[in-house]
Design a protein around this motif. Structure first.
Motif, PDB file in Angstrom:
ATOM      1  N   VAL A  96     -27.848  93.505 -67.349  1.00 61.48           N
ATOM      2  CA  VAL A  96     -26.593  93.532 -67.246  1.00 61.48           C
ATOM      3  C   VAL A  96     -26.087  92.310 -68.177  1.00 61.48           C
ATOM      4  CG1 VAL A  96     -24.530  93.366 -65.885  1.00 61.48           C
ATOM      5  CG2 VAL A  96     -26.464  94.656 -64.939  1.00 61.48           C
ATOM      6  N   VAL A  97     -26.675  91.233 -67.965  1.00 59.10           N
ATOM      7  CA  VAL A  97     -26.138  90.170 -68.643  1.00 59.10           C
ATOM      8  C   VAL A  97     -26.182  90.305 -70.388  1.00 59.10           C
ATOM      9  CG1 VAL A  97     -26.556  87.630 -69.446  1.00 59.10           C
ATOM     10  CG2 VAL A  97     -26.663  88.470 -67.020  1.00 59.10           C
ATOM     11  N   TYR A  98     -27.273  91.094 -70.673  1.00 56.95           N
ATOM     12  CA  TYR A  98     -27.605  91.242 -72.068  1.00 56.95           C
ATOM     13  C   TYR A  98     -26.391  92.443 -72.276  1.00 56.95           C
ATOM     14  CZ  TYR A  98     -29.907  93.471 -75.920  1.00 56.95           C
ATOM     15  OH  TYR A  98     -30.252  94.025 -77.326  1.00 56.95           O
ATOM     16  N   LEU A  99     -26.117  93.212 -71.796  1.00 57.59           N
ATOM     17  CA  LEU A  99     -25.263  94.289 -72.070  1.00 57.59           C
ATOM     18  C   LEU A  99     -23.618  93.509 -72.108  1.00 57.59           C
ATOM     19  CD1 LEU A  99     -26.377  97.233 -70.059  1.00 57.59           C
ATOM     20  CD2 LEU A  99     -26.681  96.868 -72.308  1.00 57.59           C
ATOM     21  N   LEU A 100     -23.578  92.814 -71.310  1.00 64.50           N
ATOM     22  CA  LEU A 100     -22.237  92.218 -71.327  1.00 64.50           C
ATOM     23  C   LEU A 100     -21.768  91.079 -71.923  1.00 64.50           C
ATOM     24  CD1 LEU A 100     -21.716  92.137 -67.221  1.00 64.50           C
ATOM     25  CD2 LEU A 100     -20.715  93.857 -68.847  1.00 64.50           C
ATOM     26  N   ALA A 101     -22.706  90.412 -72.323  1.00 64.28           N
ATOM     27  CA  ALA A 101     -22.713  88.833 -72.989  1.00 64.28           C
ATOM     28  C   ALA A 101     -23.635  88.935 -74.109  1.00 64.28           C
ATOM     29  CB  ALA A 101     -22.498  87.720 -72.217  1.00 64.28           C
ATOM     30  N   GLN A 102     -23.106  88.243 -75.329  1.00 63.80           N
ATOM     31  CA  GLN A 102     -23.889  87.860 -76.291  1.00 63.80           C
ATOM     32  C   GLN A 102     -23.917  86.414 -76.758  1.00 63.80           C
ATOM     33  OE1 GLN A 102     -22.613  90.253 -79.802  1.00 63.80           O
ATOM     34  NE2 GLN A 102     -23.404  88.780 -81.158  1.00 63.80           N
ATOM     35  N   GLN A 103     -25.196  86.073 -77.171  1.00 64.08           N
ATOM     36  CA  GLN A 103     -25.254  84.619 -77.555  1.00 64.08           C
ATOM     37  C   GLN A 103     -24.367  84.404 -78.635  1.00 64.08           C
ATOM     38  OE1 GLN A 103     -29.199  83.359 -78.656  1.00 64.08           O
ATOM     39  NE2 GLN A 103     -28.598  81.195 -78.790  1.00 64.08           N
ATOM     40  N   PRO A 104     -23.296  83.321 -78.454  1.00 66.49           N
ATOM     41  CA  PRO A 104     -22.475  82.955 -79.520  1.00 66.49           C
ATOM     42  C   PRO A 104     -23.217  82.214 -80.483  1.00 66.49           C
ATOM     43  CG  PRO A 104     -22.413  81.185 -77.693  1.00 66.49           C
ATOM     44  CD  PRO A 104     -23.534  82.360 -77.238  1.00 66.49           C
ATOM     45  N   ALA A 105     -22.631  82.544 -81.946  1.00 62.72           N
ATOM     46  CA  ALA A 105     -23.328  81.665 -83.022  1.00 62.72           C
ATOM     47  C   ALA A 105     -22.507  80.445 -83.151  1.00 62.72           C
ATOM     48  CB  ALA A 105     -22.936  82.760 -84.101  1.00 62.72           C
ATOM     49  N   PHE A 106     -23.175  79.552 -84.023  1.00 59.93           N
ATOM     50  CA  PHE A 106     -22.823  78.328 -84.447  1.00 59.93           C
ATOM     51  C   PHE A 106     -21.333  78.514 -84.909  1.00 59.93           C
ATOM     52  CE2 PHE A 106     -22.375  74.506 -87.464  1.00 59.93           C
ATOM     53  CZ  PHE A 106     -22.493  73.583 -86.556  1.00 59.93           C
ATOM     54  N   SER A 107     -20.374  77.745 -84.457  1.00 55.40           N
ATOM     55  CA  SER A 107     -18.826  78.160 -84.841  1.00 55.40           C
ATOM     56  C   SER A 107     -18.265  77.546 -86.044  1.00 55.40           C
ATOM     57  CB  SER A 107     -18.091  78.004 -83.602  1.00 55.40           C
ATOM     58  OG  SER A 107     -18.127  76.399 -83.128  1.00 55.40           O
ATOM     59  N   LYS A 108     -19.027  76.614 -86.536  1.00 55.03           N
ATOM     60  CA  LYS A 108     -18.347  75.496 -87.435  1.00 55.03           C
ATOM     61  C   LYS A 108     -18.907  76.159 -88.884  1.00 55.03           C
ATOM     62  CE  LYS A 108     -18.301  71.397 -84.804  1.00 55.03           C
ATOM     63  NZ  LYS A 108     -18.635  69.690 -84.588  1.00 55.03           N
ATOM     64  N   LEU A 109     -18.051  76.000 -90.052  1.00 47.45           N
ATOM     65  CA  LEU A 109     -18.163  76.485 -91.381  1.00 47.45           C
ATOM     66  C   LEU A 109     -19.004  75.371 -92.130  1.00 47.45           C
ATOM     67  CD1 LEU A 109     -15.084  78.815 -91.811  1.00 47.45           C
ATOM     68  CD2 LEU A 109     -17.430  79.734 -91.390  1.00 47.45           C
ATOM     69  N   GLY A 110     -18.880  74.150 -91.698  1.00 47.40           N
ATOM     70  CA  GLY A 110     -19.162  73.319 -92.854  1.00 47.40           C
ATOM     71  C   GLY A 110     -18.165  73.100 -93.985  1.00 47.40           C
ATOM     72  N   THR A 111     -18.434  73.270 -95.382  1.00 46.72           N
ATOM     73  CA  THR A 111     -17.725  73.374 -96.493  1.00 46.72           C
ATOM     74  C   THR A 111     -17.533  74.799 -96.810  1.00 46.72           C
ATOM     75  OG1 THR A 111     -19.291  72.611 -98.061  1.00 46.72           O
ATOM     76  CG2 THR A 111     -17.829  70.722 -96.944  1.00 46.72           C
TER      77      THR A 111
END
Length: 253
Positions: free
Chosen positions: A107-122
């Motif tokens: 259920v957790v796999y279906l409901l939520a996704q691991q977030p990616a690294f949010s910063k872009l650098g340059t």
């Protein structure tokens, strides 16, 4: 030291606020009340298996900590090992508990996704139209390294920290970095020869443009191409010869 402390605080706040980490935390925490209500029937045997599972988890996590280059990849692998060991230990307690945790994790796999690294650098977050304008504009930098990704791809999440960190090191007046989210602009994939079939196995794809013309890409240009190796900063640096490009900039080439 200060940066490490800030990193720990950032990751702790992410665990509390992000559904992916919070739901996993609650699922693992639920083992304690379940154990206290059932474990007295198999206490000695269960404790031995818990110790074995915990030591095995620490060993695998330590290996991954050394091998994995990004926090996202380390967390993904560690959570996978933790789920396997928890379900295995639950089988000693009661097979119904193991089934319960299997359902919860599904259920957790279906409901939520691991977030990616949010910063872009340059790096710059681009739309397809902005990319076309940059590649056709002769006044911009000579080289553009573009990352094509999708947040729904686990490979992209695992490697999401590499590209921003590379951009901080190698971005200059000769080389610029940009990203395009193919989850938002899927029609752009075909234009650059990227297949989204097979669970987006070609993603992430990296293309180096010189004066608006493609000169290199990873993975290679054919429909069934998939990265055979994990995406790392070292791999991308060597494939696109980023050190050479940096030296060219320093030497004024």
């Amino acid at each position: 030291m200060e940066k490490k402390r800030e990193g720990v605080i950032e990751r702790t706040s992410q665990i509390v606020s992000d559904p992916y980490y919070f739901l996993h935390f609650m699922a693992f925490f639920s083992y304690l009340p379940i154990r206290s209500s059932i474990a007295h029937y198999t206490s000695h045997r269960l404790f031995d298996r818990e110790v074995q599972a915990f030591l095995a988890f620490l060993m695998f996590s330590a290996i991954k900590m050394v091998r994995e280059e990004t926090w996202e990849a380390f967390v993904a692998d560690s959570l996978l090992y933790a789920k396997i060991f928890l379900i295995g230990v639950s089988l000693v307690m009661d097979y119904r508990v193991a089934v319960w945790f299997s359902v919860i994790f599904s259920v957790v796999y279906l409901l939520a996704q691991q977030p990616a690294f949010s910063k872009l650098g340059t790096a710059k977050k681009l739309t397809p139209m902005q990319l076309e304008d940059l590649l056709s504009d002769g006044t911009t930098t000579k080289y553009w390294l573009i990352e094509f990704y999708a947040c729904s791809s686990s490979k992209c999440v695992r490697s999401s920290r590499c590209f921003p960190e590379l951009s901080i090191t190698y971005s200059n007046n000769l080389l610029s970095f940009g990203t395009i989210d193919l989850g938002l602009f899927p029609n752009t994939a075909a234009k650059f020869g990227i297949s989204l079939a097979g669970g987006m196995s070609q993603l992430p794809t990296y293309i180096l443009f010189e004066k608006g013309v493609e000169v290199s890409r990873f993975p290679d240009f054919y429909v069934d191409a998939t990265p055979s190796l994990p995406i790392t900063k070292k791999l991308l640096c060597q494939h696109f010869e980023l050190d050479r490009l940096l030296l060219d900039y320093i030497n004024g080439s």
